[in-house]
Design a protein around this motif. Structure first.
Motif, PDB file in Angstrom:
ATOM      1  N   LEU A  34      -3.080  14.453  -3.195  1.00 37.95           N
ATOM      2  CA  LEU A  34      -2.534  14.054  -4.490  1.00 37.95           C
ATOM      3  C   LEU A  34      -1.352  13.105  -4.334  1.00 37.95           C
ATOM      4  O   LEU A  34      -1.218  12.126  -5.077  1.00 37.95           O
ATOM      5  CB  LEU A  34      -2.124  15.302  -5.279  1.00 37.95           C
ATOM      6  N   SER A  35      -0.481  13.383  -3.379  1.00 37.58           N
ATOM      7  CA  SER A  35       0.683  12.516  -3.184  1.00 37.58           C
ATOM      8  C   SER A  35       0.261  11.104  -2.789  1.00 37.58           C
ATOM      9  O   SER A  35       0.865  10.111  -3.215  1.00 37.58           O
ATOM     10  CB  SER A  35       1.599  13.114  -2.121  1.00 37.58           C
ATOM     11  N   ARG A  36      -0.789  10.983  -1.992  1.00 36.47           N
ATOM     12  CA  ARG A  36      -1.269   9.658  -1.601  1.00 36.47           C
ATOM     13  C   ARG A  36      -1.904   8.927  -2.785  1.00 36.47           C
ATOM     14  O   ARG A  36      -1.766   7.704  -2.921  1.00 36.47           O
ATOM     15  CB  ARG A  36      -2.276   9.789  -0.457  1.00 36.47           C
ATOM     16  N   LEU A  37      -2.613   9.671  -3.634  1.00 35.84           N
ATOM     17  CA  LEU A  37      -3.206   9.031  -4.812  1.00 35.84           C
ATOM     18  C   LEU A  37      -2.126   8.511  -5.757  1.00 35.84           C
ATOM     19  O   LEU A  37      -2.237   7.395  -6.299  1.00 35.84           O
ATOM     20  CB  LEU A  37      -4.111  10.036  -5.535  1.00 35.84           C
ATOM     21  N   ILE A  38      -1.080   9.309  -5.965  1.00 36.57           N
ATOM     22  CA  ILE A  38       0.010   8.868  -6.842  1.00 36.57           C
ATOM     23  C   ILE A  38       0.738   7.679  -6.235  1.00 36.57           C
ATOM     24  O   ILE A  38       1.126   6.728  -6.934  1.00 36.57           O
ATOM     25  CB  ILE A  38       0.964  10.043  -7.100  1.00 36.57           C
ATOM     26  N   LEU A  39       0.923   7.697  -4.917  1.00 33.80           N
ATOM     27  CA  LEU A  39       1.551   6.555  -4.250  1.00 33.80           C
ATOM     28  C   LEU A  39       0.678   5.304  -4.370  1.00 33.80           C
ATOM     29  O   LEU A  39       1.184   4.188  -4.559  1.00 33.80           O
ATOM     30  CB  LEU A  39       1.800   6.898  -2.782  1.00 33.80           C
ATOM     31  N   PHE A  40      -0.635   5.493  -4.284  1.00 33.35           N
ATOM     32  CA  PHE A  40      -1.558   4.364  -4.436  1.00 33.35           C
ATOM     33  C   PHE A  40      -1.444   3.760  -5.836  1.00 33.35           C
ATOM     34  O   PHE A  40      -1.411   2.524  -6.001  1.00 33.35           O
ATOM     35  CB  PHE A  40      -2.985   4.844  -4.170  1.00 33.35           C
ATOM     36  N   ILE A  41      -1.347   4.606  -6.853  1.00 36.34           N
ATOM     37  CA  ILE A  41      -1.241   4.106  -8.231  1.00 36.34           C
ATOM     38  C   ILE A  41       0.088   3.396  -8.447  1.00 36.34           C
ATOM     39  O   ILE A  41       0.151   2.290  -9.023  1.00 36.34           O
ATOM     40  CB  ILE A  41      -1.415   5.273  -9.221  1.00 36.34           C
ATOM     41  N   SER A  42       1.181   4.007  -7.992  1.00 37.57           N
ATOM     42  CA  SER A  42       2.504   3.406  -8.217  1.00 37.57           C
ATOM     43  C   SER A  42       2.655   2.077  -7.482  1.00 37.57           C
ATOM     44  O   SER A  42       3.183   1.095  -8.029  1.00 37.57           O
ATOM     45  CB  SER A  42       3.594   4.385  -7.783  1.00 37.57           C
ATOM     46  N   GLU A  43       2.186   2.024  -6.233  1.00 33.50           N
ATOM     47  CA  GLU A  43       2.280   0.772  -5.491  1.00 33.50           C
ATOM     48  C   GLU A  43       1.370  -0.300  -6.093  1.00 33.50           C
ATOM     49  O   GLU A  43       1.712  -1.492  -6.118  1.00 33.50           O
ATOM     50  CB  GLU A  43       1.907   1.012  -4.023  1.00 33.50           C
ATOM     51  N   GLY A  44       0.206   0.133  -6.588  1.00 35.34           N
ATOM     52  CA  GLY A  44      -0.683  -0.839  -7.228  1.00 35.34           C
ATOM     53  C   GLY A  44      -0.081  -1.421  -8.487  1.00 35.34           C
ATOM     54  O   GLY A  44      -0.191  -2.634  -8.754  1.00 35.34           O
ATOM     55  N   VAL A  45       0.583  -0.574  -9.278  1.00 38.19           N
ATOM     56  CA  VAL A  45       1.243  -1.073 -10.491  1.00 38.19           C
ATOM     57  C   VAL A  45       2.395  -2.000 -10.131  1.00 38.19           C
ATOM     58  O   VAL A  45       2.592  -3.060 -10.752  1.00 38.19           O
ATOM     59  CB  VAL A  45       1.722   0.113 -11.346  1.00 38.19           C
ATOM     60  N   ARG A  46       3.175  -1.637  -9.124  1.00 36.50           N
ATOM     61  CA  ARG A  46       4.325  -2.465  -8.742  1.00 36.50           C
ATOM     62  C   ARG A  46       3.883  -3.836  -8.237  1.00 36.50           C
ATOM     63  O   ARG A  46       4.469  -4.868  -8.596  1.00 36.50           O
ATOM     64  CB  ARG A  46       5.128  -1.744  -7.661  1.00 36.50           C
ATOM     65  N   VAL A  47       2.834  -3.853  -7.420  1.00 34.35           N
ATOM     66  CA  VAL A  47       2.375  -5.130  -6.864  1.00 34.35           C
ATOM     67  C   VAL A  47       1.780  -6.023  -7.948  1.00 34.35           C
ATOM     68  O   VAL A  47       2.021  -7.243  -7.980  1.00 34.35           O
ATOM     69  CB  VAL A  47       1.353  -4.870  -5.740  1.00 34.35           C
ATOM     70  N   ASN A  48       1.025  -5.432  -8.861  1.00 30.48           N
ATOM     71  CA  ASN A  48       0.341  -6.241  -9.869  1.00 30.48           C
ATOM     72  C   ASN A  48       1.234  -6.611 -11.043  1.00 30.48           C
ATOM     73  O   ASN A  48       0.803  -7.366 -11.926  1.00 30.48           O
ATOM     74  CB  ASN A  48      -0.890  -5.491 -10.388  1.00 30.48           C
ATOM     75  N   LEU A  49       2.455  -6.097 -11.101  1.00 29.73           N
ATOM     76  CA  LEU A  49       3.384  -6.473 -12.161  1.00 29.73           C
ATOM     77  C   LEU A  49       4.453  -7.451 -11.688  1.00 29.73           C
ATOM     78  O   LEU A  49       5.362  -7.781 -12.448  1.00 29.73           O
ATOM     79  CB  LEU A  49       4.065  -5.223 -12.736  1.00 29.73           C
ATOM     80  N   THR A  50       4.375  -7.901 -10.465  1.00 30.55           N
ATOM     81  CA  THR A  50       5.372  -8.843  -9.957  1.00 30.55           C
ATOM     82  C   THR A  50       5.208 -10.199 -10.639  1.00 30.55           C
ATOM     83  O   THR A  50       4.080 -10.640 -10.924  1.00 30.55           O
ATOM     84  CB  THR A  50       5.203  -9.017  -8.435  1.00 30.55           C
ATOM     85  N   PRO A  51       6.317 -10.873 -10.920  1.00 26.45           N
ATOM     86  CA  PRO A  51       6.213 -12.180 -11.607  1.00 26.45           C
ATOM     87  C   PRO A  51       5.608 -13.272 -10.750  1.00 26.45           C
ATOM     88  O   PRO A  51       5.276 -14.346 -11.254  1.00 26.45           O
ATOM     89  CB  PRO A  51       7.676 -12.507 -11.950  1.00 26.45           C
ATOM     90  N   THR A  52       5.451 -13.026  -9.459  1.00 22.85           N
ATOM     91  CA  THR A  52       4.886 -14.060  -8.580  1.00 22.85           C
ATOM     92  C   THR A  52       3.364 -14.085  -8.610  1.00 22.85           C
ATOM     93  O   THR A  52       2.748 -14.868  -7.884  1.00 22.85           O
ATOM     94  CB  THR A  52       5.356 -13.822  -7.138  1.00 22.85           C
ATOM     95  N   SER A  53       2.753 -13.196  -9.420  1.00 25.74           N
ATOM     96  CA  SER A  53       1.295 -13.171  -9.481  1.00 25.74           C
ATOM     97  C   SER A  53       0.776 -14.458 -10.095  1.00 25.74           C
ATOM     98  O   SER A  53       1.243 -14.897 -11.148  1.00 25.74           O
ATOM     99  CB  SER A  53       0.825 -11.961 -10.299  1.00 25.74           C
ATOM    100  N   THR A  54      -0.208 -15.062  -9.452  1.00 22.37           N
ATOM    101  CA  THR A  54      -0.745 -16.347  -9.910  1.00 22.37           C
ATOM    102  C   THR A  54      -1.927 -16.191 -10.846  1.00 22.37           C
ATOM    103  O   THR A  54      -2.352 -17.169 -11.456  1.00 22.37           O
ATOM    104  CB  THR A  54      -1.174 -17.181  -8.691  1.00 22.37           C
ATOM    105  N   PHE A  55      -2.494 -14.995 -10.962  1.00 19.32           N
ATOM    106  CA  PHE A  55      -3.634 -14.804 -11.859  1.00 19.32           C
ATOM    107  C   PHE A  55      -3.497 -13.446 -12.541  1.00 19.32           C
ATOM    108  O   PHE A  55      -2.650 -12.623 -12.189  1.00 19.32           O
ATOM    109  CB  PHE A  55      -4.968 -14.910 -11.104  1.00 19.32           C
ATOM    110  N   ASP A  56      -4.341 -13.240 -13.522  1.00 17.23           N
ATOM    111  CA  ASP A  56      -4.252 -12.049 -14.361  1.00 17.23           C
ATOM    112  C   ASP A  56      -4.701 -10.816 -13.581  1.00 17.23           C
ATOM    113  O   ASP A  56      -5.805 -10.787 -13.038  1.00 17.23           O
ATOM    114  CB  ASP A  56      -5.122 -12.242 -15.606  1.00 17.23           C
ATOM    115  N   ARG A  57      -3.827  -9.809 -13.545  1.00 12.59           N
ATOM    116  CA  ARG A  57      -4.146  -8.554 -12.860  1.00 12.59           C
ATOM    117  C   ARG A  57      -4.361  -7.416 -13.855  1.00 12.59           C
ATOM    118  O   ARG A  57      -4.238  -6.255 -13.505  1.00 12.59           O
ATOM    119  CB  ARG A  57      -3.003  -8.173 -11.913  1.00 12.59           C
ATOM    120  N   SER A  58      -4.651  -7.730 -15.086  1.00 13.62           N
ATOM    121  CA  SER A  58      -4.779  -6.683 -16.099  1.00 13.62           C
ATOM    122  C   SER A  58      -5.949  -5.746 -15.823  1.00 13.62           C
ATOM    123  O   SER A  58      -5.907  -4.566 -16.167  1.00 13.62           O
ATOM    124  CB  SER A  58      -4.936  -7.321 -17.487  1.00 13.62           C
ATOM    125  N   ILE A  59      -7.000  -6.252 -15.195  1.00 15.40           N
ATOM    126  CA  ILE A  59      -8.162  -5.400 -14.913  1.00 15.40           C
ATOM    127  C   ILE A  59      -7.789  -4.321 -13.897  1.00 15.40           C
ATOM    128  O   ILE A  59      -8.120  -3.141 -14.066  1.00 15.40           O
ATOM    129  CB  ILE A  59      -9.331  -6.262 -14.398  1.00 15.40           C
TER     130      ILE A  59
END
Length: 250
Positions: free
Chosen positions: A202-227
């Motif tokens: 469970l801890s790894r799954l939560i870490l996977f979700i949090s890191e995924g949200v953090r990476v895909n919300l960075t302003p340096t993203s060049t394309f849409d990560r909403s999916i």
């Protein structure tokens, strides 16, 4: 060494000791043969012990060893050469009955109590959580910043160790949750919402979700990560629907 008792002597002993007055002749003959054979075997074993100890005189200790070899009860009240104190029978007569007993030594109750060893002050209590011991009277306040830092680092490294099978399960499950195949994604979300064996990862799954949200919300993203963010939110919602998981600490 052959010893043969007479039938009359066995009959006399049976009447005096066991009050067996109605034994038939065949029973007396059989009992005599059995007693004679048993005594002969015991004396032979006692002589073996005597020769093994390289002595010339047979003692009661040799006969006691012979009884032990034949799985028989020892002689109570007998004197042996290895005894520290001489154990003798004492005679008691009560209600027209004679009783023999051995005097027991009186042991002080204080000698049986083992003093409790004091807990060293530099040892962390067994209820310590993440290197912090509970504030109780048995745990004095100790300033050990270096030691606590080492313990925290050690706990952080080893607190989420999982087996190889669980690692494969985690990898396959996370890949299915963010893949483009809708059927596999629905199957993975169903597993997250119903499987009760996810507590170990469970801890790894939560870490996977949090890191995924953090990476895909960075302003340096060049394309849409909403999916990807949508898939991660679906994973969070599926975990919250699972009533078998303990999510309060997260």
């Amino acid at each position: 060494m052959n010893i043969q008792f007479s039938v009359e002597s066995i009959e006399y002993l049976a009447e005096k000791l066991s009050d067996c007055r109605y034994l038939c002749d065949e029973s007396l003959v059989y009992l005599t043969l059995q007693i004679s054979a048993t005594i002969s075997n015991l004396l032979q074993d006692a002589c073996k012990v005597l020769r093994k100890c390289r002595r010339n005189d047979l003692t009661t200790e040799d006969f006691a060893f012979a009884l032990k070899l034949n799985h028989l009860e020892p002689m109570y009240g007998g004197y042996t050469t290895s005894s520290i104190e001489r154990l003798l029978f004492h005679k008691i007569k009560k209600d027209n009955r004679i009783l023999y007993h051995i005097t027991d030594n009186i042991v002080q109750f204080d000698e049986l109590i083992i003093p409790q060893s004091k807990i060293p002050l530099d040892i962390i209590h067994w209820l310590a959580v993440n290197g912090k011991q509970p504030e109780i009277n048995e745990n004095p306040i100790i300033d050990l910043p270096i030691r606590s830092t080492v313990l925290k680092k050690k706990l952080n490294k080893t607190s989420h160790i999982i087996s190889k099978e669980q690692q494969i399960y985690y990898k396959e499950l996370t890949e299915m949750c963010i893949c483009s195949n809708e059927q596999k994604r629905k199957q993975a979300l169903l597993i997250l919402s119903a499987d009760n064996s996810l507590q170990q990862i469970l801890s790894r799954l939560i870490l996977f979700i949090s890191e995924g949200v953090r990476v895909n919300l960075t302003p340096t993203s060049t394309f849409d990560r909403s999916i990807i963010l949508k898939y991660l939110m679906q994973m969070s919602d599926a975990l919250l629907q699972n009533e078998e998981l303990y999510l309060e600490r997260y």
